[in-house]
Write a protein that holds these residues in place. Structure first.
Motif, short mmCIF file in Angstrom:
data_model
loop_
_atom_site.label_atom_id
_atom_site.label_comp_id
_atom_site.label_asym_id
_atom_site.label_seq_id
_atom_site.Cartn_x
_atom_site.Cartn_y
_atom_site.Cartn_z
N ASN A 295 -37.19 -34.60 22.17
CA ASN A 295 -37.34 -34.07 20.82
C ASN A 295 -38.84 -33.94 20.56
OD1 ASN A 295 -34.56 -34.14 20.03
ND2 ASN A 295 -34.75 -36.35 19.67
N HIS A 315 -33.26 -27.17 15.52
CA HIS A 315 -33.22 -27.45 16.96
C HIS A 315 -34.04 -26.41 17.72
CE1 HIS A 315 -30.15 -24.44 18.39
NE2 HIS A 315 -29.61 -24.62 17.21
N TRP A 358 -35.27 -30.61 17.52
CA TRP A 358 -34.38 -31.37 18.39
C TRP A 358 -34.09 -30.63 19.69
CZ3 TRP A 358 -35.09 -35.37 15.67
CH2 TRP A 358 -35.03 -35.35 14.28
N GLU A 361 -29.34 -29.54 21.29
CA GLU A 361 -28.37 -29.40 20.20
C GLU A 361 -27.14 -28.65 20.67
OE1 GLU A 361 -26.46 -27.25 16.77
OE2 GLU A 361 -27.36 -26.46 18.59
N ASP A 439 -27.48 -30.16 13.19
CA ASP A 439 -28.11 -31.47 13.27
C ASP A 439 -28.09 -32.28 11.98
OD1 ASP A 439 -29.15 -31.57 16.08
OD2 ASP A 439 -30.13 -29.73 15.43
#
Length: 532
Positions: A295, A315, A358, A361, A439
């Motif tokens: 991340n 993401h 992120w 995902e 997310d």
């Protein structure tokens, strides 16, 4: 035209004129609150000005989508994206880092060619699926065949040796390449209905064909490659002109290729009519072994309450059919632009503003789920999470995610944003907690107010979501700018809130079984993976 009026008529006319005049007076004498221009807070005025006059959205989109390209987990492009984001944040004076949370199968796409060589020469439009095995840079030629109509699994097993050295078509051929809206606009109603019935019938027959083999559609590619097939050909049409969904390969030894609807249909018809089409496939992808997954985390440190957080969420990873523009390049560049503007205009926030880009995902919210489990000290003191992940449109809907008091604090925060941006946003409070899909759900499961900035479609579901058409040219920068202004305002107001907001959850409604539904639970991420 001249009209002679009686005294009664004159009186009636005068009365109408009086009513009309009074009406005009009332219209022009609206209460001050109805006509008064909205007065924005100084910081919000500056956000609007910076986002409108000095936007970096187009440059960010170019660098991420054109230069870095698609960002499949486990690829060098994904690593490049993480490093690019960290460097960009640091260019703006924002501290950033890449946090490792797991590992994945490393893979790199190479040059590929798909050519029909019989009964005529034609280069085919197609894409090698993610993590697909390679031909090792060699051209492998073979006949193209369809799946048989068999009585049962025994007959299918008896047929399997026929696939040796051949490319097998494993998707249903579509009866039309025109989207339904195109039929609805131009076809006679009876013609449109006829096409839909034909498609439904073909789908039913196809499902019965697969069922008769005794194996599932998911496991079929592996069985065919084990039987000696040269490769697997599929067509996952998105019901839009020129658009196919592009996901991952289920084979481990031979290539899997998604073929455009037009070319797939041609190959299917040639094979069914006994013309024995042949194709030549050359791919040069590389298996890179196991690589780490990350991340990218950026922070604008808070001054008064540095251990409390406002999280901006998107993401960074994507599928690989296009360049991952609207899923989720748009969310990524929006949150980065918000961070840039806040760092410039609001450099000393009350709470820490954290930006989470992120990883992985697309394989099950793995990056955000890992963050929630790995950083409980951050999550438990998070004020709110604002997540964007469904295309290029301006925010159109906000769901309260099941938090009873969301109408209060979100209502107040939204009221600080320009009305021309918020006036068309539909809200649903308290709403329902999302259990997956994007997310924000990872944080909702942990009891944190997390909200999806749900956007106008712009054809997202069929045109760009996970397709070969998800590219830079589909972005609508005016809408993205509005989203930047909205989310920057929300982040500012959430940071300035005197205390952490009330996180009381709604009583969940009854499910179909008559029992109360349950609040989503925290789920374990996949910290290691090999593909689809």
């Amino acid at each position: 035209m001249n009209v002679l009026l009686s005294s009664h008529g004159k009186a009636k006319c005068l009365a109408l004129i009086f009513v009309f005049a009074v009406s005009l007076t009332l219209v022009n004498a609206q209460p001050q609150w109805m006509v008064q221009e909205q007065k924005l807070e100084p910081i919000v005025e500056q956000i609007v000005k910076e986002a409108s006059e000095h936007s970096q959205l187009k440059q960010l989109a170019h660098e991420l989508l054109d230069v870095v390209g698609p960002r499949l987990v486990g690829t060098p492009q994904m690593e490049h994206a993480h490093d690019w984001a960290v460097a960009k944040y640091k260019e703006w004076g924002i501290e950033a880092r890449n946090d490792e949370f797991g590992e994945w199968r490393g893979w790199e796409r190479g040059i590929s060619h798909i050519d029909m060589v019989h009964p005529r020469m034609k280069t085919l439009a197609g894409t090698q699926l993610a993590w697909s095995p390679t031909t090792g840079g060699k051209a492998v030629e073979g006949e193209v065949i369809t799946l048989p109509d068999v009585q049962d699994s025994v007959a299918f097993q008896a047929w399997l040796p026929n696939v040796k050295g051949k490319y097998v078509l494993v998707s249903m051929p579509q009866p039309t390449g025109r989207p339904d809206y195109n039929w609805e606009e131009y076809a006679r109603p009876e013609s449109f209905e006829k096409m839909k019935k034909e498609r439904d019938s073909l789908t039913s027959v196809w499902n019965e064909k697969i069922q008769a083999t005794g194996v599932s559609a998911r496991s079929l590619p592996r069985i065919l490659e084990d039987a000696g097939a040269a490769g697997i050909l599929e067509c996952y049409w998105s019901r839009e002109f020129g658009s196919n969904k592009i996901f991952g390969a289920r084979t481990t030894k031979v290539p899997t290729l998604d073929i455009s609807l037009e070319d797939y249909g041609m190959l299917y018809r040639l094979a069914e009519n006994g013309l024995k089409p042949r194709i030549k496939v050359e791919t040069d992808s590389k298996d890179l072994g196991t690589v780490p997954t990350f991340n990218t985390i950026a922070e604008i440190r808070g001054t008064e309450k540095p251990d409390e957080y406002v999280i901006l969420s998107a993401h960074l990873d994507s599928w690989e059919g296009g360049s991952g523009a609207t899923d989720n390049g748009t969310g990524t560049i929006t949150m980065m632009e918000v961070a840039r503007i806040l760092k410039k205009l609001y450099p000393n926030p009350k709470r820490t503003i954290l930006v989470g880009l992120w990883g992985s995902e697309e394989q099950g919210l793995n990056g955000s789920r890992a963050f929630v489990l790995d950083h409980p000290e951050i999550v438990e003191k998070t004020q709110a999470v604002f997540n964007q992940d469904n295309g290029t449109g301006r925010v159109a809907n906000l769901n309260g995610s099941g938090f009873i008091h969301a109408y209060d604090f979100m209502g107040r925060w939204m009221a600080a944003a320009p009305r021309e941006i918020t006036r068309d946003i539909r809200t649903d409070y308290p709403g329902s907690p999302g259990s997956g899909g994007s997310d924000h759900a990872s944080f909702v499961a942990a009891g944190i107010p997390a909200f999806m900035m749900s956007s106008l479609s712009w054809g997202y579901g069929t045109i760009t979501w996970h397709t070969n058409l998800d590219t830079y040219d589909k972005l609508v920068f005016d809408d993205l700018r509005d989203n930047v202004i909205l989310i920057a305002t929300l982040a500012y107001k959430a940071s300035e809130e005197p205390e952490l907001v009330n996180r009381e959850k709604r009583i969940m409604p009854l499910g179909r079984d008559g029992q109360p539904q349950q609040w989503p639970v925290i789920r374990q991420p996949r910290r290691t993976g090999v593909g689809y």
